[in-house]
Design a protein around this motif. Structure first.
Motif, PDB file in Angstrom:
ATOM      1  N   ILE A  83       9.696 -28.888  12.935  1.00  0.00           N
ATOM      2  CA  ILE A  83      10.619 -28.299  13.700  1.00  0.00           C
ATOM      3  C   ILE A  83      11.518 -29.465  14.135  1.00  0.00           C
ATOM      4  CG2 ILE A  83      11.733 -27.163  15.711  1.00  0.00           C
ATOM      5  CD1 ILE A  83      10.248 -25.008  15.518  1.00  0.00           C
ATOM      6  N   PHE A 129      17.555 -28.391  16.903  1.00  0.00           N
ATOM      7  CA  PHE A 129      18.090 -27.483  16.540  1.00  0.00           C
ATOM      8  C   PHE A 129      19.901 -27.873  17.190  1.00  0.00           C
ATOM      9  CE2 PHE A 129      20.346 -23.120  18.213  1.00  0.00           C
ATOM     10  CZ  PHE A 129      20.077 -22.987  17.137  1.00  0.00           C
ATOM     11  N   PHE A 145      19.484 -25.535  11.938  1.00  0.00           N
ATOM     12  CA  PHE A 145      18.234 -26.789  12.076  1.00  0.00           C
ATOM     13  C   PHE A 145      18.041 -26.590  11.292  1.00  0.00           C
ATOM     14  CE2 PHE A 145      14.383 -23.086  13.134  1.00  0.00           C
ATOM     15  CZ  PHE A 145      13.447 -23.572  13.961  1.00  0.00           C
TER      16      PHE A 145
END
Length: 167
Positions: free
Chosen positions: A85, A88, A105
């Protein structure tokens, strides 16, 4: 889990191990979905999930793969999928009575050949969502987060280059 209707065309042959999902965002708590900010962009707190965002994404990836006829394993397999990740965030454009909120995201996916450890596919995908709100509360953040993750997972499962390893 997004309503994805792109199951594999033939029974999946290679076994896919779902590896680590890392959260590379600069947040103090792995459960932070997004920081709260006031009109002057000053951080005033955070919206916190019940479990780490990386774990939420990993569960979503696993459910999406299984729903679409991929053979997923916790250990061992022909290939190993990992994800990172990267971002976001929310961009808000204020209006007179409502604000338009665009969420983004960004996740980097990478597929490894388990026998050699070599990377055979990688891509950075961006899930997006746009919605309007008069007052962005926790339920709005949750709804927007879910829609953004759903968009990301739809892109991931539809990726033809990724799918060719399993069809």
């Amino acid at each position: 889990v997004p309503a994805v209707t792109q199951p594999l065309s033939a029974p999946a042959k290679p076994l896919l191990q779902l590896g680590e999902v890392k959260d590379l965002r600069l947040v103090s708590d792995s459960r932070v979905v997004v920081q709260k900010q006031n009109a002057y962009s000053k951080t005033t707190g955070a919206y916190i999930a019940q479990k780490p965002v990386a774990e939420i994404l990993r569960d979503g990836i696993q459910a999406t793969l299984r729903t679409n006829s991929f053979q997923v394993s916790e250990s061992g397999g022909t290939y190993e999928l990992k994800a990172q990740i990267q971002e976001f965030n929310y961009d808000s454009i204020g209006g007179m009575w409502t604000a338009t909120v665009a969420s983004k995201f960004v996740v980097r996916f990478e597929l490894f050949d388990a026998a050699t450890g070599n990377s055979v596919w990688r891509d950075t995908l961006t899930g997006r969502n746009q919605d309007k709100t008069a007052w962005g509360d926790a339920s709005f953040v949750l709804k927007t987060f879910q829609a953004t993750v759903d968009d990301l997972l739809r892109q991931f499962i539809a990726d033809k280059t990724f799918r060719k390893f399993f069809e």
